[in-house]
Scaffold this active site. Sequence first.
Site, PDB file in Angstrom:
ATOM      1  N   HIS A 362      14.655 -14.683 -32.641  1.00  0.00           N
ATOM      2  CA  HIS A 362      16.044 -15.133 -32.750  1.00  0.00           C
ATOM      3  C   HIS A 362      16.172 -16.585 -33.185  1.00  0.00           C
ATOM      4  O   HIS A 362      17.278 -17.119 -33.198  1.00  0.00           O
ATOM      5  CB  HIS A 362      16.780 -14.979 -31.419  1.00  0.00           C
ATOM      6  CG  HIS A 362      16.929 -13.564 -30.968  1.00  0.00           C
ATOM      7  ND1 HIS A 362      18.057 -12.807 -31.227  1.00  0.00           N
ATOM      8  CD2 HIS A 362      16.097 -12.769 -30.275  1.00  0.00           C
ATOM      9  CE1 HIS A 362      17.908 -11.597 -30.694  1.00  0.00           C
ATOM     10  NE2 HIS A 362      16.721 -11.556 -30.116  1.00  0.00           N
ATOM     11  N   LYS A 553      31.406 -21.554 -29.529  1.00  0.00           N
ATOM     12  CA  LYS A 553      29.979 -21.200 -29.490  1.00  0.00           C
ATOM     13  C   LYS A 553      29.280 -22.265 -28.662  1.00  0.00           C
ATOM     14  O   LYS A 553      29.905 -23.282 -28.327  1.00  0.00           O
ATOM     15  CB  LYS A 553      29.366 -21.150 -30.895  1.00  0.00           C
ATOM     16  CG  LYS A 553      29.723 -22.393 -31.755  1.00  0.00           C
ATOM     17  CD  LYS A 553      29.117 -22.311 -33.148  1.00  0.00           C
ATOM     18  CE  LYS A 553      29.916 -21.497 -34.130  1.00  0.00           C
ATOM     19  NZ  LYS A 553      29.270 -20.268 -34.553  1.00  0.00           N
ATOM     20  N   ARG A 554      27.996 -22.052 -28.303  1.00  0.00           N
ATOM     21  CA  ARG A 554      27.271 -23.106 -27.605  1.00  0.00           C
ATOM     22  C   ARG A 554      27.359 -24.407 -28.406  1.00  0.00           C
ATOM     23  O   ARG A 554      27.422 -24.383 -29.650  1.00  0.00           O
ATOM     24  CB  ARG A 554      25.797 -22.694 -27.418  1.00  0.00           C
ATOM     25  CG  ARG A 554      25.584 -21.684 -26.313  1.00  0.00           C
ATOM     26  CD  ARG A 554      25.993 -22.223 -24.965  1.00  0.00           C
ATOM     27  NE  ARG A 554      25.030 -23.136 -24.443  1.00  0.00           N
ATOM     28  CZ  ARG A 554      24.194 -22.877 -23.440  1.00  0.00           C
ATOM     29  NH1 ARG A 554      24.227 -21.702 -22.837  1.00  0.00           N
ATOM     30  NH2 ARG A 554      23.334 -23.788 -23.020  1.00  0.00           N
ATOM     31  N   LYS A 559      24.719 -26.482 -35.012  1.00  0.00           N
ATOM     32  CA  LYS A 559      25.949 -25.714 -35.236  1.00  0.00           C
ATOM     33  C   LYS A 559      27.076 -26.599 -35.770  1.00  0.00           C
ATOM     34  O   LYS A 559      28.110 -26.129 -36.217  1.00  0.00           O
ATOM     35  CB  LYS A 559      26.386 -25.028 -33.949  1.00  0.00           C
ATOM     36  CG  LYS A 559      25.390 -23.966 -33.453  1.00  0.00           C
ATOM     37  CD  LYS A 559      25.843 -23.338 -32.148  1.00  0.00           C
ATOM     38  CE  LYS A 559      24.822 -22.401 -31.519  1.00  0.00           C
ATOM     39  NZ  LYS A 559      24.768 -21.067 -32.151  1.00  0.00           N
ATOM     40  N   THR A 661      26.899 -14.145 -34.229  1.00  0.00           N
ATOM     41  CA  THR A 661      27.572 -12.873 -33.962  1.00  0.00           C
ATOM     42  C   THR A 661      29.063 -13.120 -33.738  1.00  0.00           C
ATOM     43  O   THR A 661      29.878 -12.221 -33.961  1.00  0.00           O
ATOM     44  CB  THR A 661      26.970 -12.160 -32.725  1.00  0.00           C
ATOM     45  OG1 THR A 661      26.774 -13.126 -31.693  1.00  0.00           O
ATOM     46  CG2 THR A 661      25.649 -11.507 -33.070  1.00  0.00           C
ATOM     47  N   LYS A 665      32.717 -11.074 -34.838  1.00  0.00           N
ATOM     48  CA  LYS A 665      33.845 -10.779 -33.944  1.00  0.00           C
ATOM     49  C   LYS A 665      35.153 -11.319 -34.531  1.00  0.00           C
ATOM     50  O   LYS A 665      36.193 -10.665 -34.481  1.00  0.00           O
ATOM     51  CB  LYS A 665      33.603 -11.370 -32.549  1.00  0.00           C
ATOM     52  CG  LYS A 665      32.396 -10.767 -31.842  1.00  0.00           C
ATOM     53  CD  LYS A 665      31.918 -11.597 -30.655  1.00  0.00           C
ATOM     54  CE  LYS A 665      30.507 -11.181 -30.264  1.00  0.00           C
ATOM     55  NZ  LYS A 665      29.888 -12.105 -29.289  1.00  0.00           N
TER      56      LYS A 665
HETATM   57  C1  26Q Z   1      13.580 -20.374 -23.496  1.00  0.00           C
HETATM   58  C2  26Q Z   1      12.649 -20.928 -22.617  1.00  0.00           C
HETATM   59  C3  26Q Z   1      13.062 -21.517 -21.425  1.00  0.00           C
HETATM   60  C4  26Q Z   1      14.414 -21.537 -21.117  1.00  0.00           C
HETATM   61  C5  26Q Z   1      15.342 -20.976 -21.979  1.00  0.00           C
HETATM   62  C6  26Q Z   1      14.936 -20.404 -23.166  1.00  0.00           C
HETATM   63  C7  26Q Z   1      15.934 -19.822 -24.098  1.00  0.00           C
HETATM   64  C8  26Q Z   1      17.018 -19.099 -23.594  1.00  0.00           C
HETATM   65  C9  26Q Z   1      17.969 -18.552 -24.456  1.00  0.00           C
HETATM   66  C10 26Q Z   1      15.826 -19.959 -25.473  1.00  0.00           C
HETATM   67  C11 26Q Z   1      16.784 -19.404 -26.324  1.00  0.00           C
HETATM   68  C12 26Q Z   1      17.860 -18.689 -25.820  1.00  0.00           C
HETATM   69  C13 26Q Z   1      18.914 -18.086 -26.643  1.00  0.00           C
HETATM   70  C14 26Q Z   1      18.895 -18.042 -27.958  1.00  0.00           C
HETATM   71  C15 26Q Z   1      19.998 -17.450 -28.732  1.00  0.00           C
HETATM   72  O1  26Q Z   1      21.034 -17.096 -28.187  1.00  0.00           O
HETATM   73  N1  26Q Z   1      19.831 -17.312 -30.038  1.00  0.00           N
HETATM   74  C16 26Q Z   1      20.873 -16.722 -30.877  1.00  0.00           C
HETATM   75  O2  26Q Z   1      20.653 -15.319 -30.935  1.00  0.00           O
HETATM   76  C17 26Q Z   1      21.720 -14.666 -31.595  1.00  0.00           C
HETATM   77  C18 26Q Z   1      21.469 -13.180 -31.516  1.00  0.00           C
HETATM   78  O3  26Q Z   1      20.434 -12.810 -32.383  1.00  0.00           O
HETATM   79  C19 26Q Z   1      21.862 -15.154 -33.022  1.00  0.00           C
HETATM   80  O4  26Q Z   1      22.995 -14.570 -33.585  1.00  0.00           O
HETATM   81  C20 26Q Z   1      21.987 -16.678 -33.060  1.00  0.00           C
HETATM   82  O5  26Q Z   1      21.955 -17.129 -34.403  1.00  0.00           O
HETATM   83  C21 26Q Z   1      20.861 -17.313 -32.270  1.00  0.00           C
HETATM   84  O6  26Q Z   1      21.041 -18.724 -32.203  1.00  0.00           O
END
Ligand code: 26Q
Length: 817
Positions: A362, A553-554, A559, A661, A665
């Site tokens: 991702h 979004k975050r 972004k 995503t 929406k």
């Molecule tokens: C990793 C290690 C330790 C703590 C947290 C994490 C961690 C947690 C969540 C790393 C990444 C995430 C989330 C990533 C994320 O949401 N990525 C998004 O995924 C979407 C679905 O595929 C995409 O549409 C987005 O582009 C992408 O940023």
Amino acid sequence: MSCETITSPVDIASFQETICRYARYTLGKKVEELSDRDLFLAVTMAVRERLVDIMKTTEDRYKEADAKRLYYLSMEFLMGRSLDNNLYNLGIYDLCREALISMGYDLEEVEAKEPDAALGNGGLGRLAACFLDSLATLGMPGCGYGINYEYGLFKQEIQNGYQKEKPDHWLEYGNPLEIHRPDESCKIQVYGRIEYYQNPDASYGSRWVDWKEVIGIPYDMPVVGFGGRTVNYLRLYTARSSHEFDMEIFNQGDYVKAVEQKIATETISKVLYPSDSVKAGKELRLLQEYFLVACAIKDIIRKYLKDHSGFVEFSSKVAIQLNDTHPSLAVVELMRALIDEKGLEWDAAWAITTATLGYTNHTLLPEALERWPVSLFEHILPRHFQIIQEIDRRFLARVAEVWPGDEARRKRMSIIDESGERQVRMAHLAMVGSHSVNGVAALHSELIKTSLASDFYALWPEKFNNKTNGVTQRRWLLKANPRLASLITRMIGSGWITELDRLRGLETYADAPQFQREFLNIKLANKEALAGVIRKTTGLIVDPNSLFDIQVKRIHEYKRQLLNCMRIIHEYLCLIEDKKQPTVPRTYVFAGKAAPSYWAAKNIIKLINSIGEVINNDRRVDGQIKVVFIPDYRVSLAESVMPAADVSEQISTAGMEASGTGNMKFAMNGALTIGTLDGANIEIMQEVGEENIFIFGLKAEEIREMRANQAYDPRAYYQSNPHLKRVMDALNSDLFCADEPELFAWIYHSILDNGDYYFHLADLPSYIEAQERVGLEFNQADVWARKAILNVARVGRFSSDRTILEYAKDIWGIKSL
Ligand code: 26Q
């Protein structure tokens, strides 16, 4: 006696009776004294009865067919609220509403009492939730495995413009939907050491000893598909310390130490890590990842062995998908279980493991790639580290066969990075241990092959594939936007609810004045509703007739919420200094959380609020520009935001947003996208047509080249373009931070003195120009309505049903039943 109950179509009276029974015997309250929350709890338990019945018939159907199953492993499931969704999918929404009316309650108010299940950070977690909805709707045997965090993603409050985090104790009143299954608990082991011993035949062996035990207790959340034929489940694990283990230390006499140990163990499922990119690198996070994987693999093997003997059939009956690298320890845990517990030989175990696992990437951001220090890894999982070393040894031997003498390549590809402090590269582990590696949008999947993992692509081109993300139209159109949903159904029937491509039928009406009017009236009503939410949460009054320009979004530098801010400042300065009126009155809406440790992102939240403070209170602006930051962005808030947008901001630096995503929406709800050629925006453009989207900015390839040649000089833009200079100078001044001088000067310096890593200045002129076109077109209501309608008509491809069908066919080998 048989206690089988098969759900018969309920009538209002019997539904009320069930609700009252729960109110009385589970909540212990008289019907007269029920609060909206009590009603929410009782109604959910009444709905759960029906879900459980269908869950049983679904399971029978799968068993009968000896169907191949998919297990979706994810550290995050961002489910949001369930009651409303379950009622819709079961087809009993109206029945329930009427049952409540005659008891004197309003279903919408009851629904509002449900806390969001915020067991995720953002896109990745919400994608997992959409996938579960699609799997159940398609009648596919697919379940989710995750962690039952006691605290979900933090609640965001805004104080003096700053983000403040509050704990999200979502289980405070219990989770009425969950089914507790202590009989299916499992024991897992962590810590300890490897002991070596000699066999009678003089050979050496080793064993994992002195480990600590953790119990995983499963809680199932039923997931019903649209139409109510299939109920799958999301299995969430809670960590508990084991009794035997507790007793051992209690018996050693140190009572307080024993309790401390117990608490430490139970901390594993306490809280979701709130970072969506910056590495946590924390022991507890690695324990969480292993806890999920070990519980899931145990459960999956146990279920498989109920109906099968031996493991020859395993990979034709089981598919496991890894949602990013977070559960990639599954590679090692499955190997360990097959070898150490089931007695398989290495080669057989490896063939099964790789044939079973698939990995979805991702992110390309280097800082988000998971790596764990070997010292920490070995301390927590000594046996797993041994296995990783053996996987790596065999893998590197293969690399040496293909590229003899290429030492540099071996170092680059190794699972264990030896260049500095030794680290385990989780993405390498996931790619080596899976038969499929996919990205989440076409561009992203190409970039995986050409930059992130080009060595791996050269070795195994057949593993790499694309699965463009999608979202479920049941939540994001049917439930979130009931007005538009019923207009659509009136025009083309209800087939779109399960076959989103049917929306193409709306194209015929894109120019019809009557349809355009109805469409625009619905948009206005949704904007009025959002204006109400804004008023309630921020106290600000916004004009529903202004253009609603929304970025939710975050908060993350890539972004580029900052780019949006810079253009708003530009528009503001044009108004007050050049006396140039904006093309159209706009309401700029922002929402999103920043990782608590991400200083820059938190400062950007403060900037947005400060800009709003200044602009919203400047008499000269006269309501032409409003800037709003809605606190606590979450799934239930998104459901009010998506239907109310005129313009959807998707403005990441090209090449950095894997897919997005939210972009889907918004388009599904008739917003026009202003965006860069990044992630799924590119495919949205291809579907809706170039004339129905506003594209600007550098392309990923151009940015790659400029980076490679160090050809980008933000100072040159600053010096040659007086508009850009004016915006940058405003950020460097105290215009937006009179009370806290120099609060935003870091932005000026990071852009002008530190290379502007995210290309804000390079893209700002074309962004301003594209926004000009947006304003001009918005002022022609019929032109705008046509484009918005065509966006809705052409988003069919972005249903998660399509995505799931592709995964099922290309990767999982599962079928509808
Ligand atoms: C990793 C290690 C330790 C703590 C947290 C994490 C961690 C947690 C969540 C790393 C990444 C995430 C989330 C990533 C994320 O949401 N990525 C998004 O995924 C979407 C679905 O595929 C995409 O549409 C987005 O582009 C992408 O940023």
